[in-house]
Design an enzyme around this catalytic site. Structure first.
Site, PDB file in Angstrom:
ATOM      1  N   VAL A   1       0.846  -1.216   0.000  1.00 47.83           N
ATOM      2  CA  VAL A   1       0.000   0.000   0.000  1.00 47.83           C
ATOM      3  C   VAL A   1       0.876   1.258   0.000  1.00 47.83           C
ATOM      4  CG1 VAL A   1      -1.936  -1.159   1.139  1.00 47.83           C
ATOM      5  CG2 VAL A   1      -0.148  -0.106   2.544  1.00 47.83           C
TER       6      VAL A   1
ATOM      7  N   HIS B   1      -4.672  -4.219  -2.210  1.00 50.74           N
ATOM      8  CA  HIS B   1      -5.054  -3.861  -0.851  1.00 50.74           C
ATOM      9  C   HIS B   1      -5.119  -2.359  -0.617  1.00 50.74           C
ATOM     10  CE1 HIS B   1      -3.554  -8.086   0.491  1.00 50.74           C
ATOM     11  NE2 HIS B   1      -4.764  -8.116  -0.041  1.00 50.74           N
TER      12      HIS B   1
ATOM     13  N   CYS C   1     -13.646   9.368   4.941  1.00 49.73           N
ATOM     14  CA  CYS C   1     -14.539   9.372   6.105  1.00 49.73           C
ATOM     15  C   CYS C   1     -15.462   8.157   6.064  1.00 49.73           C
ATOM     16  CB  CYS C   1     -15.387  10.650   6.088  1.00 49.73           C
ATOM     17  SG  CYS C   1     -16.695  10.649   7.342  1.00 49.73           S
TER      18      CYS C   1
ATOM     19  N   CYS D   1     -13.616  13.863  10.240  1.00 41.56           N
ATOM     20  CA  CYS D   1     -14.010  14.490   8.982  1.00 41.56           C
ATOM     21  C   CYS D   1     -14.427  15.942   9.212  1.00 41.56           C
ATOM     22  CB  CYS D   1     -15.179  13.697   8.373  1.00 41.56           C
ATOM     23  SG  CYS D   1     -15.859  14.401   6.867  1.00 41.56           S
TER      24      CYS D   1
ATOM     25  N   GLY E   1       8.828 -11.339  -2.883  1.00 41.45           N
ATOM     26  CA  GLY E   1       8.790 -10.745  -1.544  1.00 41.45           C
ATOM     27  C   GLY E   1       7.468 -10.867  -0.828  1.00 41.45           C
ATOM     28  N   THR E   2       6.819 -12.025  -0.974  1.00 39.46           N
ATOM     29  CA  THR E   2       5.601 -12.236  -0.201  1.00 39.46           C
ATOM     30  C   THR E   2       5.652 -13.575   0.518  1.00 39.46           C
ATOM     31  OG1 THR E   2       3.174 -12.322  -0.241  1.00 39.46           O
ATOM     32  CG2 THR E   2       4.308 -13.229  -2.161  1.00 39.46           C
ATOM     33  N   SER E   3       5.110 -13.575   1.737  1.00 31.45           N
ATOM     34  CA  SER E   3       5.106 -14.804   2.543  1.00 31.45           C
ATOM     35  C   SER E   3       4.044 -15.776   2.057  1.00 31.45           C
ATOM     36  CB  SER E   3       4.854 -14.450   4.015  1.00 31.45           C
ATOM     37  OG  SER E   3       3.608 -13.754   4.127  1.00 31.45           O
TER      38      SER E   3
ATOM     39  N   ASN F   1      12.572 -14.665  -3.171  1.00 34.30           N
ATOM     40  CA  ASN F   1      12.366 -14.436  -1.743  1.00 34.30           C
ATOM     41  C   ASN F   1      13.631 -14.845  -1.009  1.00 34.30           C
ATOM     42  OD1 ASN F   1      11.352 -14.490   0.987  1.00 34.30           O
ATOM     43  ND2 ASN F   1       9.278 -14.694   0.161  1.00 34.30           N
TER      44      ASN F   1
HETATM   45  C1  BV8 Z   1     -11.093 -11.242   2.217  1.00 31.11           C
HETATM   46  C2  BV8 Z   1      -3.452  -3.991   3.840  1.00 31.11           C
HETATM   47  C3  BV8 Z   1     -13.386 -11.938   2.200  1.00 31.11           C
HETATM   48  C4  BV8 Z   1      -3.563  -3.258   5.137  1.00 31.11           C
HETATM   49  C5  BV8 Z   1      -3.364  -6.386   4.323  1.00 31.11           C
HETATM   50  C6  BV8 Z   1      -8.867 -17.923   2.437  1.00 31.11           C
HETATM   51  C7  BV8 Z   1      -8.044 -18.796   3.139  1.00 31.11           C
HETATM   52  C8  BV8 Z   1      -7.534 -18.445   4.397  1.00 31.11           C
HETATM   53  C9  BV8 Z   1      -7.852 -17.200   4.966  1.00 31.11           C
HETATM   54  C10 BV8 Z   1      -8.672 -16.355   4.267  1.00 31.11           C
HETATM   55  C11 BV8 Z   1      -9.170 -16.694   3.011  1.00 31.11           C
HETATM   56  N1  BV8 Z   1      -9.924 -15.652   2.562  1.00 31.11           N
HETATM   57  C12 BV8 Z   1      -9.933 -14.681   3.490  1.00 31.11           C
HETATM   58  C13 BV8 Z   1      -9.181 -15.071   4.551  1.00 31.11           C
HETATM   59  C14 BV8 Z   1      -8.948 -14.283   5.740  1.00 31.11           C
HETATM   60  C15 BV8 Z   1      -7.774 -13.316   5.539  1.00 31.11           C
HETATM   61  C16 BV8 Z   1      -6.453 -14.053   5.476  1.00 31.11           C
HETATM   62  O1  BV8 Z   1      -5.943 -14.357   4.407  1.00 31.11           O
HETATM   63  N2  BV8 Z   1      -5.896 -14.327   6.637  1.00 31.11           N
HETATM   64  C17 BV8 Z   1      -4.617 -14.997   6.711  1.00 31.11           C
HETATM   65  C18 BV8 Z   1      -3.759 -14.296   7.764  1.00 31.11           C
HETATM   66  C19 BV8 Z   1      -4.847 -16.449   7.034  1.00 31.11           C
HETATM   67  N3  BV8 Z   1      -7.949 -12.522   4.340  1.00 31.11           N
HETATM   68  C20 BV8 Z   1      -8.735 -11.428   4.359  1.00 31.11           C
HETATM   69  O2  BV8 Z   1      -9.341 -11.073   5.359  1.00 31.11           O
HETATM   70  C21 BV8 Z   1      -8.868 -10.647   3.059  1.00 31.11           C
HETATM   71  N4  BV8 Z   1     -10.271 -10.357   2.836  1.00 31.11           N
HETATM   72  O3  BV8 Z   1     -10.724 -12.248   1.700  1.00 31.11           O
HETATM   73  O4  BV8 Z   1     -12.444 -10.898   2.335  1.00 31.11           O
HETATM   74  C22 BV8 Z   1     -13.338 -12.825   3.435  1.00 31.11           C
HETATM   75  C23 BV8 Z   1     -13.173 -12.262   4.708  1.00 31.11           C
HETATM   76  C24 BV8 Z   1     -13.131 -13.106   5.843  1.00 31.11           C
HETATM   77  C25 BV8 Z   1     -13.223 -14.496   5.699  1.00 31.11           C
HETATM   78  C26 BV8 Z   1     -13.349 -15.038   4.408  1.00 31.11           C
HETATM   79  C27 BV8 Z   1     -13.410 -14.195   3.281  1.00 31.11           C
HETATM   80  C28 BV8 Z   1      -8.180  -9.299   3.158  1.00 31.11           C
HETATM   81  C29 BV8 Z   1      -6.703  -9.480   3.394  1.00 31.11           C
HETATM   82  C30 BV8 Z   1      -5.994  -8.126   3.249  1.00 31.11           C
HETATM   83  C31 BV8 Z   1      -5.427  -7.692   4.583  1.00 31.11           C
HETATM   84  N5  BV8 Z   1      -4.666  -6.457   4.398  1.00 31.11           N
HETATM   85  N6  BV8 Z   1      -2.723  -5.243   4.055  1.00 31.11           N
HETATM   86  C32 BV8 Z   1      -2.221  -2.745   5.603  1.00 31.11           C
HETATM   87  O5  BV8 Z   1      -1.204  -2.851   4.893  1.00 31.11           O
HETATM   88  O6  BV8 Z   1      -2.202  -2.210   6.725  1.00 31.11           O
HETATM   89  S1  BV8 Z   1      -2.477  -7.807   4.496  1.00 31.11           S
HETATM   90  C33 BV8 Z   1      -0.788  -7.520   4.478  1.00 31.11           C
HETATM   91  O7  BV8 Z   1      -0.152  -8.749   4.786  1.00 31.11           O
HETATM   92  C34 BV8 Z   1      -0.220  -7.210   3.107  1.00 31.11           C
HETATM   93  O8  BV8 Z   1      -1.036  -6.375   2.347  1.00 31.11           O
HETATM   94  C35 BV8 Z   1      -0.023  -8.541   2.456  1.00 31.11           C
HETATM   95  O9  BV8 Z   1      -1.109  -8.878   1.653  1.00 31.11           O
HETATM   96  C36 BV8 Z   1      -0.075  -9.486   3.597  1.00 31.11           C
HETATM   97  C37 BV8 Z   1       1.105 -10.430   3.583  1.00 31.11           C
HETATM   98  O10 BV8 Z   1       2.207  -9.674   3.738  1.00 31.11           O
HETATM   99  P1  BV8 Z   1       3.459  -9.813   2.737  1.00 31.11           P
HETATM  100  O11 BV8 Z   1       3.362  -8.730   1.754  1.00 31.11           O
HETATM  101  O12 BV8 Z   1       3.596 -11.190   2.202  1.00 31.11           O
HETATM  102  O13 BV8 Z   1       4.589  -9.501   3.773  1.00 31.11           O
HETATM  103  P2  BV8 Z   1       5.148 -10.481   4.895  1.00 31.11           P
HETATM  104  O14 BV8 Z   1       5.819  -9.624   5.902  1.00 31.11           O
HETATM  105  O15 BV8 Z   1       4.101 -11.460   5.323  1.00 31.11           O
HETATM  106  O16 BV8 Z   1       6.252 -11.295   4.097  1.00 31.11           O
HETATM  107  C38 BV8 Z   1       7.360 -10.593   3.562  1.00 31.11           C
HETATM  108  C39 BV8 Z   1       8.097 -11.590   2.708  1.00 31.11           C
HETATM  109  O17 BV8 Z   1       9.184 -10.932   2.084  1.00 31.11           O
HETATM  110  C40 BV8 Z   1       8.676 -12.734   3.532  1.00 31.11           C
HETATM  111  O18 BV8 Z   1       8.415 -13.959   2.866  1.00 31.11           O
HETATM  112  C41 BV8 Z   1      10.196 -12.437   3.527  1.00 31.11           C
HETATM  113  O19 BV8 Z   1      10.954 -13.641   3.527  1.00 31.11           O
HETATM  114  C42 BV8 Z   1      10.352 -11.712   2.224  1.00 31.11           C
HETATM  115  N7  BV8 Z   1      11.459 -10.762   2.153  1.00 31.11           N
HETATM  116  C43 BV8 Z   1      11.939  -9.953   3.141  1.00 31.11           C
HETATM  117  N8  BV8 Z   1      12.936  -9.198   2.651  1.00 31.11           N
HETATM  118  C44 BV8 Z   1      13.081  -9.521   1.323  1.00 31.11           C
HETATM  119  C45 BV8 Z   1      12.147 -10.526   1.009  1.00 31.11           C
HETATM  120  N9  BV8 Z   1      12.038 -11.062  -0.220  1.00 31.11           N
HETATM  121  C46 BV8 Z   1      12.897 -10.607  -1.166  1.00 31.11           C
HETATM  122  N10 BV8 Z   1      13.810  -9.638  -0.940  1.00 31.11           N
HETATM  123  C47 BV8 Z   1      13.935  -9.080   0.287  1.00 31.11           C
HETATM  124  N11 BV8 Z   1      14.870  -8.120   0.488  1.00 31.11           N
END
Ligand code: BV8
Length: 264
Positions: free
Chosen positions: A104, A120, A128, A165, A205-207, A231
């Site tokens: 974002v 996202h 608001c 707001c 770069g996503t987990s 990654n």
């Molecule tokens: C939804 C915005 C309908 C806000 C974010 C299906 C299955 C299971 C669960 C669900 C599903 N459907 C819905 C869910 C629930 C939930 C979910 O997925 N939960 C997870 C935790 C199990 N999803 C939702 O709620 C979504 N909504 O589907 O609506 C619904 C709702 C409820 C129930 C059913 C259906 C909405 C999800 C969006 C949340 N908002 N962000 C903000 O930013 O404040 S999430 C946020 O974390 C990010 O946007 C991103 O999407 C997410 C993951 O983060 P990453 O970007 O991957 O970062 P992370 O730190 O995790 O990893 C970094 C990676 O980089 C690591 O792997 C690391 O090794 C690597 N790295 C580090 N340095 C480097 C590198 N790689 C390369 N080079 C480097 N230098």
């Protein structure tokens, strides 16, 4: 990551019509923006359910507004890094490149990528919750968490809203997708369509733990695209992809781009 792996990916990219790139917090890590789940990540101090959902916001609007104000400050001081710029350069070497980002921070557009799908939302937009009016940046300055001496630890426990707001007094929230919220339908549809029709998908770069975003590379693999993970460690979806390049995005993507360029 080996030279032959880089060559293999470069060959696939050089022959591709349409390349899709799913990015996560890891591509911005080298811009100084903490990731979500790394040990020193944004959520190391907080759990997602504490801050990135509507219930938490309504319970402690000031705390959530401070967290996002802090993050806006971090992004304001950050800039695109070589990984972002490599994806921009790819646009000159491949007919079509679509960046699908979970981030974002707006850094892909700032770097110059011309086709970016923000799954996202964006920190840059705030609105608001009552009247829907978009809040201007200067309305948020009052509560800018960075004034609190910077650092996400500065987010204090006061729950009252920092800013409301100016038109109706409602709560101002960031235009990002919180847990439990639907992704913007048009953006998600475009992302799935891209995954279903691309020749190559890079997952950078996503987990791979948050859905539906993490399902995008899986859709590309199902549809027959050549899928590659970039990654520093294997993600939760790595096993479903064709190739995993272990290393920093800021190192691997420029190295791959150099090889694509020499093939062009
Ligand atoms: C939804 C915005 C309908 C806000 C974010 C299906 C299955 C299971 C669960 C669900 C599903 N459907 C819905 C869910 C629930 C939930 C979910 O997925 N939960 C997870 C935790 C199990 N999803 C939702 O709620 C979504 N909504 O589907 O609506 C619904 C709702 C409820 C129930 C059913 C259906 C909405 C999800 C969006 C949340 N908002 N962000 C903000 O930013 O404040 S999430 C946020 O974390 C990010 O946007 C991103 O999407 C997410 C993951 O983060 P990453 O970007 O991957 O970062 P992370 O730190 O995790 O990893 C970094 C990676 O980089 C690591 O792997 C690391 O090794 C690597 N790295 C580090 N340095 C480097 C590198 N790689 C390369 N080079 C480097 N230098």
């Amino acid at each position: 990551m080996s030279d032959s792996q880089l060559e293999h990916v470069a060959a696939r990219l050089a022959g591709a019509r349409h390349v899709a790139v799913l990015t996560g917090a890891g591509i911005s890590a080298e811009s100084g923006i903490a990731t979500f789940r790394d040990p020193d990540g944004l959520w190391a101090r907080f759990r997602p359910e504490e801050l990135a959902n509507m219930d938490a916001f309504l319970a402690s609007p000031g705390r959530v507004q401070d967290w996002y104000a802090y993050r806006r400050g971090v992004v304001r001081d950050a800039g695109p890094n070589p990984a972002h710029l490599a994806l921009v350069a790819l646009e000159d070497l491949v007919p079509r490149v679509t960046v699908i980002t979970q981030n974002v921070d707006g850094l892909h557009a700032q770097a110059g990528s011309t086709r970016v799908l923000e799954l996202h939302g964006s920190l840059a937009r705030n609105y608001c919750v009552d009247c829907g009016r978009e809040a201007r940046e200067e309305e948020l300055a009052a509560g800018d968490g960075t004034d609190a001496g910077g650092g996400v630890d500065a987010v204090d426990d006061d729950t009252g809203p920092r800013f409301t707001c100016i038109a109706c007094g409602g709560l101002i929230r960031p235009d990002v997708v919180w847990f439990g919220e639907m992704l913007p339908r048009d953006v998600l549809e475009a992302a799935v369509d891209t995954a279903s029709n691309c020749d190559v998908l890079l997952s950078v770069g996503t987990s791979g733990v948050v859905y539906p975003a993490a399902g995008i590379p899986l859709e590309a693999a199902r549809a027959g695209a050549f899928t590659v993970e970039v990654n520093v460690e294997r993600s939760a979806i790595a096993d479903a992809l064709d190739l995993v390049l272990v290393g920093r995005a800021g190192e691997i993507l420029p190295a791959v781009l150099e090889r694509v360029r020499t093939r062009s």
